[in-house]
Design an enzyme around this catalytic site. Sequence first.
Site, PDB file in Angstrom:
ATOM      1  N   LEU A   9       0.818  -1.215   0.000  1.00  0.00           N
ATOM      2  CA  LEU A   9       0.000   0.000   0.000  1.00  0.00           C
ATOM      3  C   LEU A   9       0.855   1.269   0.000  1.00  0.00           C
ATOM      4  O   LEU A   9       0.338   2.349  -0.273  1.00  0.00           O
ATOM      5  CB  LEU A   9      -0.926   0.036   1.225  1.00  0.00           C
ATOM      6  CG  LEU A   9      -2.037  -1.000   1.274  1.00  0.00           C
ATOM      7  CD1 LEU A   9      -2.814  -0.864   2.571  1.00  0.00           C
ATOM      8  CD2 LEU A   9      -2.969  -0.876   0.089  1.00  0.00           C
ATOM      9  N   GLY A  43       2.981   2.831  -1.909  1.00  0.00           N
ATOM     10  CA  GLY A  43       2.938   3.725  -3.060  1.00  0.00           C
ATOM     11  C   GLY A  43       1.625   3.667  -3.804  1.00  0.00           C
ATOM     12  O   GLY A  43       1.542   4.073  -4.957  1.00  0.00           O
ATOM     13  N   HIS A  44       0.583   3.214  -3.140  1.00  0.00           N
ATOM     14  CA  HIS A  44      -0.680   2.913  -3.845  1.00  0.00           C
ATOM     15  C   HIS A  44      -1.880   3.471  -3.095  1.00  0.00           C
ATOM     16  O   HIS A  44      -2.737   2.700  -2.683  1.00  0.00           O
ATOM     17  CB  HIS A  44      -0.800   1.396  -3.965  1.00  0.00           C
ATOM     18  CG  HIS A  44      -1.536   0.932  -5.169  1.00  0.00           C
ATOM     19  ND1 HIS A  44      -2.886   0.730  -5.199  1.00  0.00           N
ATOM     20  CD2 HIS A  44      -1.096   0.622  -6.404  1.00  0.00           C
ATOM     21  CE1 HIS A  44      -3.260   0.291  -6.384  1.00  0.00           C
ATOM     22  NE2 HIS A  44      -2.189   0.222  -7.123  1.00  0.00           N
ATOM     23  N   PHE A  45      -2.124   4.571  -2.804  1.00  0.00           N
ATOM     24  CA  PHE A  45      -1.524   5.844  -3.155  1.00  0.00           C
ATOM     25  C   PHE A  45      -1.214   6.588  -1.866  1.00  0.00           C
ATOM     26  O   PHE A  45      -2.021   6.531  -0.935  1.00  0.00           O
ATOM     27  CB  PHE A  45      -2.487   6.662  -4.017  1.00  0.00           C
ATOM     28  CG  PHE A  45      -2.767   6.017  -5.347  1.00  0.00           C
ATOM     29  CD1 PHE A  45      -1.907   6.216  -6.415  1.00  0.00           C
ATOM     30  CD2 PHE A  45      -3.864   5.187  -5.531  1.00  0.00           C
ATOM     31  CE1 PHE A  45      -2.157   5.626  -7.647  1.00  0.00           C
ATOM     32  CE2 PHE A  45      -4.107   4.586  -6.756  1.00  0.00           C
ATOM     33  CZ  PHE A  45      -3.260   4.810  -7.815  1.00  0.00           C
ATOM     34  N   LEU A  55      -5.073   2.609  -1.343  1.00  0.00           N
ATOM     35  CA  LEU A  55      -6.097   1.895  -2.103  1.00  0.00           C
ATOM     36  C   LEU A  55      -5.590   0.480  -2.321  1.00  0.00           C
ATOM     37  O   LEU A  55      -4.453   0.283  -2.745  1.00  0.00           O
ATOM     38  CB  LEU A  55      -6.324   2.593  -3.443  1.00  0.00           C
ATOM     39  CG  LEU A  55      -7.349   2.000  -4.382  1.00  0.00           C
ATOM     40  CD1 LEU A  55      -8.737   2.136  -3.769  1.00  0.00           C
ATOM     41  CD2 LEU A  55      -7.309   2.721  -5.713  1.00  0.00           C
TER      42      LEU A  55
END
Length: 64
Positions: free
Chosen positions: A46, A48-50, A55
């Site tokens: 998670l 870098g997502h976002f 997400l």
Amino acid sequence: MNDLLARALNSLPHGPEFRFVDRLLSLEPGRHGTGEYRVRGDEPFLAGHFPGQPLFPGVLLVEA
């Protein structure tokens, strides 16, 4: 971790990063299993997502 869960996790081909099981609810070896996984928000996938608005990655939802 209970012995049954440990044995079940050890039988999976996935590495620890992709073993989305916190609790094993039922298991019929070779036939059926039911487990739970609680998303905590600090999982590495998670990061870098976002940033700031995590997400769950769609590819993991589809595989689940």
